[in-house]
Design a protein around this motif. Structure first.
Motif, PDB file in Angstrom:
ATOM      1  N   UNK A 140       0.852  -1.185   0.000  1.00  0.00           N
ATOM      2  CA  UNK A 140       0.000   0.000   0.000  1.00  0.00           C
ATOM      3  C   UNK A 140       0.892   1.240   0.000  1.00  0.00           C
ATOM      4  N   UNK A 141       0.350   2.342  -0.516  1.00  0.00           N
ATOM      5  CA  UNK A 141       1.116   3.570  -0.611  1.00  0.00           C
ATOM      6  C   UNK A 141       0.527   4.686   0.236  1.00  0.00           C
ATOM      7  N   UNK A 142       1.390   5.556   0.733  1.00  0.00           N
ATOM      8  CA  UNK A 142       0.962   6.729   1.488  1.00  0.00           C
ATOM      9  C   UNK A 142       1.656   7.953   0.902  1.00  0.00           C
ATOM     10  N   UNK A 143       0.874   8.889   0.365  1.00  0.00           N
ATOM     11  CA  UNK A 143       1.408  10.138  -0.169  1.00  0.00           C
ATOM     12  C   UNK A 143       1.202  11.233   0.867  1.00  0.00           C
ATOM     13  N   UNK A 144       2.278  11.935   1.202  1.00  0.00           N
ATOM     14  CA  UNK A 144       2.223  12.976   2.228  1.00  0.00           C
ATOM     15  C   UNK A 144       3.055  14.176   1.795  1.00  0.00           C
ATOM     16  N   UNK A 145       2.549  15.372   2.046  1.00  0.00           N
ATOM     17  CA  UNK A 145       3.358  16.579   1.835  1.00  0.00           C
ATOM     18  C   UNK A 145       4.226  16.790   3.062  1.00  0.00           C
ATOM     19  N   UNK A 146       5.181  15.861   3.244  1.00  0.00           N
ATOM     20  CA  UNK A 146       6.031  15.905   4.435  1.00  0.00           C
ATOM     21  C   UNK A 146       6.924  17.133   4.442  1.00  0.00           C
ATOM     22  N   UNK A 147       7.383  17.537   3.271  1.00  0.00           N
ATOM     23  CA  UNK A 147       8.081  18.816   3.117  1.00  0.00           C
ATOM     24  C   UNK A 147       7.226  19.654   2.171  1.00  0.00           C
ATOM     25  N   UNK A 148       7.070  20.930   2.494  1.00  0.00           N
ATOM     26  CA  UNK A 148       6.178  21.767   1.705  1.00  0.00           C
ATOM     27  C   UNK A 148       6.447  23.220   2.043  1.00  0.00           C
ATOM     28  N   UNK A 149       5.803  24.165   1.349  1.00  0.00           N
ATOM     29  CA  UNK A 149       5.956  25.574   1.707  1.00  0.00           C
ATOM     30  C   UNK A 149       5.527  25.879   3.137  1.00  0.00           C
ATOM     31  N   UNK A 150       4.706  25.001   3.726  1.00  0.00           N
ATOM     32  CA  UNK A 150       4.247  25.215   5.100  1.00  0.00           C
ATOM     33  C   UNK A 150       5.327  24.875   6.108  1.00  0.00           C
ATOM     34  N   UNK A 151       6.244  23.963   5.741  1.00  0.00           N
ATOM     35  CA  UNK A 151       7.281  23.531   6.664  1.00  0.00           C
ATOM     36  C   UNK A 151       7.116  22.069   7.024  1.00  0.00           C
TER      37      UNK A 151
ATOM     38  N   UNK B 177      -1.115   5.926  10.285  1.00  0.00           N
ATOM     39  CA  UNK B 177      -1.336   4.763   9.421  1.00  0.00           C
ATOM     40  C   UNK B 177      -0.191   3.765   9.525  1.00  0.00           C
ATOM     41  N   UNK B 178       1.035   4.281   9.556  1.00  0.00           N
ATOM     42  CA  UNK B 178       2.184   3.373   9.666  1.00  0.00           C
ATOM     43  C   UNK B 178       2.158   2.641  10.996  1.00  0.00           C
ATOM     44  N   UNK B 179       1.757   3.329  12.064  1.00  0.00           N
ATOM     45  CA  UNK B 179       1.673   2.668  13.371  1.00  0.00           C
ATOM     46  C   UNK B 179       0.663   1.520  13.323  1.00  0.00           C
ATOM     47  N   UNK B 180      -0.477   1.725  12.629  1.00  0.00           N
ATOM     48  CA  UNK B 180      -1.467   0.650  12.504  1.00  0.00           C
ATOM     49  C   UNK B 180      -0.870  -0.538  11.761  1.00  0.00           C
ATOM     50  N   UNK B 181      -0.235  -0.278  10.616  1.00  0.00           N
ATOM     51  CA  UNK B 181       0.300  -1.382   9.822  1.00  0.00           C
ATOM     52  C   UNK B 181       1.452  -2.092  10.543  1.00  0.00           C
ATOM     53  N   UNK B 182       2.267  -1.352  11.288  1.00  0.00           N
ATOM     54  CA  UNK B 182       3.326  -1.986  12.086  1.00  0.00           C
ATOM     55  C   UNK B 182       2.721  -2.938  13.121  1.00  0.00           C
ATOM     56  N   UNK B 183       1.671  -2.458  13.797  1.00  0.00           N
ATOM     57  CA  UNK B 183       1.020  -3.301  14.801  1.00  0.00           C
ATOM     58  C   UNK B 183       0.347  -4.504  14.151  1.00  0.00           C
TER      59      UNK B 183
ATOM     60  N   UNK C 273      -0.532 -12.361   5.609  1.00  0.00           N
ATOM     61  CA  UNK C 273       0.241 -11.607   4.618  1.00  0.00           C
ATOM     62  C   UNK C 273       0.715 -10.298   5.215  1.00  0.00           C
ATOM     63  N   UNK C 274       1.975 -10.009   5.083  1.00  0.00           N
ATOM     64  CA  UNK C 274       2.544  -8.782   5.602  1.00  0.00           C
ATOM     65  C   UNK C 274       2.106  -7.597   4.740  1.00  0.00           C
ATOM     66  N   UNK C 275       1.802  -6.483   5.385  1.00  0.00           N
ATOM     67  CA  UNK C 275       1.512  -5.247   4.671  1.00  0.00           C
ATOM     68  C   UNK C 275       2.816  -4.478   4.486  1.00  0.00           C
ATOM     69  N   UNK C 276       3.154  -4.213   3.255  1.00  0.00           N
ATOM     70  CA  UNK C 276       4.375  -3.473   2.933  1.00  0.00           C
ATOM     71  C   UNK C 276       3.978  -2.036   2.589  1.00  0.00           C
ATOM     72  N   UNK C 277       4.462  -1.082   3.386  1.00  0.00           N
ATOM     73  CA  UNK C 277       4.072   0.315   3.232  1.00  0.00           C
ATOM     74  C   UNK C 277       5.121   1.075   2.433  1.00  0.00           C
ATOM     75  N   UNK C 278       4.680   1.696   1.341  1.00  0.00           N
ATOM     76  CA  UNK C 278       5.542   2.555   0.526  1.00  0.00           C
ATOM     77  C   UNK C 278       5.098   4.006   0.745  1.00  0.00           C
TER      78      UNK C 278
ATOM     79  N   UNK D 176      -3.368  -0.180  -3.148  1.00  0.00           N
ATOM     80  CA  UNK D 176      -4.241   0.917  -2.743  1.00  0.00           C
ATOM     81  C   UNK D 176      -3.397   2.022  -2.119  1.00  0.00           C
ATOM     82  N   UNK D 177      -3.982   3.222  -2.046  1.00  0.00           N
ATOM     83  CA  UNK D 177      -3.415   4.322  -1.288  1.00  0.00           C
ATOM     84  C   UNK D 177      -4.200   4.460   0.012  1.00  0.00           C
ATOM     85  N   UNK D 178      -3.511   4.881   1.069  1.00  0.00           N
ATOM     86  CA  UNK D 178      -4.136   5.026   2.383  1.00  0.00           C
ATOM     87  C   UNK D 178      -3.657   6.317   3.030  1.00  0.00           C
ATOM     88  N   UNK D 179      -4.578   7.053   3.657  1.00  0.00           N
ATOM     89  CA  UNK D 179      -4.245   8.234   4.475  1.00  0.00           C
ATOM     90  C   UNK D 179      -3.475   9.301   3.690  1.00  0.00           C
ATOM     91  N   UNK D 180      -3.842   9.515   2.444  1.00  0.00           N
ATOM     92  CA  UNK D 180      -3.214  10.577   1.652  1.00  0.00           C
ATOM     93  C   UNK D 180      -3.413  11.931   2.332  1.00  0.00           C
TER      94      UNK D 180
END
Length: 430
Positions: A50-61, A72-78, A88-93, A119-123
């Protein structure tokens, strides 16, 4: 689910972004990017990606938009620690789009075309320019934060707060108009007896536009409204604080960024100005409040927040305790909890498909589009996707409300499933 939740999420973006929202831009990737699509039928014991798109760096900081990703990553890790999704392991990109349209399109290309995510999750994208491409590829995007109108425009996109819009891909909402309810203003009028509300904005287009929407909602609920506007470059917050005192405002709403809110609070502190409630939104619902408002303890004590998810400080609820256990000692935020709920939503959808014998994207979307509302074990107010041909004039809407108290954090004000009222839906153009 009320369309007003999407309006509030857009408000959260305006509060954090302002000018950055207006300047963010980007180009579309060519359609040939999606000529070869990843399989929609994962098989065997291979990891499910599954993929997660985030504006981790942005004009906002940095860190402004990372909460949903981290939850979301904490859920998939757990989940993986418990054996994964039926073994089946969930592999997060993850992909940081940099807050730009070009970067967002590049993330869509990388995750869907190159990495083959199911799928994408928590965009959480400042400029979700790649949304049309996600929809065209038929990739489910589950539990994203609707910071742009994309989740009320395109099929295959499922925002964390649900949607009643047709979502045909042509235009947002109904003929380019979205709708938001007045439940926040109704609640404070009913529960606190508030009658006079002040709305503070910058003399800047995005800020002023959202402020006008707030003013409309307040007036629809019978408030006397005091409108205050400050210069974006050289704001005079002391003058605003003095006006608040002179007008005897009960409530304070704003269309400003966190920095502006803090400076306004400090000005109110200096002049001894108090209000019954300074109301903020889900993006500022975090443990950072004690630090951010360190120089304005009196104003900090008047902070209230509203949203559509269960307070992360509500440790009496088992689903909240599970979230907090997974997060460990990290600073907490409501957006993290909503990202956790988004990952849970995907997992529940996938499990329903496995129980029926085949995990496909189509099956996952059947789960998302079912008439039964989803609550993420009680972490979300009931969410559904209705595809209404016409917008509702009124709607029964519930609300999560919390108040900041030093030493206790965010304290819930009643249970969110009981804070409900039938309120009008007001149209606005995003």
């Amino acid at each position: 689910m009320s369309p007003s939740r999407a309006a509030e999420a857009v408000a959260a973006l305006l509060l954090a972004v302002l000018l950055a929202l207006l300047t963010a831009c980007g180009s579309r990737l060519p359609e040939r990017v999606f000529e070869t699509r990843p399989t929609a039928h994962p098989s065997g014991g291979e990891p499910l990606r599954v993929g997660i798109i985030t504006s981790a760096t942005s004009p906002v900081g940095g860190q402004a938009f990372t909460g949903p990703r981290d939850g979301a990553r904490a859920w998939f890790d757990a989940l993986n620690a418990r054996g994964g999704l039926d073994g089946r392991r969930i592999e997060v990109e993850t992909c940081d789009d940099g807050g730009s349209g070009v970067g967002d399109n590049a993330c869509v290309h990388r995750l869907i075309d190159e990495r083959g995510v199911f799928a994408l999750v928590a965009t959480t994208a400042l400029n979700y320019a790649g949304a049309p491409l996600v929809a065209r590829a038929g990739v489910p995007d589950i539990g994203g934060q609707p910071l742009t109108p994309a989740y009320d425009t395109y099929p295959h996109l499922y925002g964390i707060y649900g949607s009643s819009a047709p979502r045909t891909g042509r235009e947002p909402g109904w003929g380019g108009t979205l709708y938001g309810g007045t439940e926040v203003y109704h609640w404070f009028r009913k529960e606190l007896g508030a009658r006079t509300a002040a709305v503070v904005s910058y003399n800047q287009a995005a800020s002023a536009s959202y402020a006008r929407l707030v003013v409309r909602g307040l007036r629809a609920e019978g408030y006397r409204v005091v409108e205050e506007q400050v210069d974006f470059a050289l704001p005079n917050f002391r003058a605003v604080a003095a006006d608040l005192r002179a007008e005897h405002a009960d409530l304070l709403f704003d269309a400003m960024d966190t920095h502006g809110n803090v400076r306004l609070c400090e000005a109110m502190e200096t002049l001894g100005v108090k209000v019954a409630a300074k109301v903020t939104n889900v993006q500022n619902w975090s443990s950072a409040v004690s630090h951010d408002y360190a120089r304005a303890p009196g104003c900090r004590a008047s902070l209230w927040v509203t949203g559509s998810s269960r307070n992360y400080d509500d440790t009496g609820h088992p689903a909240v305790r599970a979230f907090r256990t997974a997060m460990g000692d990290r600073p907490l935020s409501q957006w993290q909890l909503e990202g956790w709920a988004a990952a849970m939503w995907f997992t529940d959808a996938a499990r329903s498909c496995l129980a029926r014998g085949a995990l496909t994207r189509g099956c996952v979307e059947e789960f998302m589009n079912r008439p039964e509302p989803y609550t993420a074990r009680g972490l979300l107010l009931p969410v559904r996707f209705e595809h209404l041909a016409r917008p509702p004039a009124t709607r029964n809407t519930c609300l999560s409300v919390a108040r900041w108290q030093d030493g206790r954090g965010w304290v819930s004000q009643g249970d969110m499933t009981g804070n409900c009222a039938t309120v009008p839906q007001l149209g606005y153009r995003p």
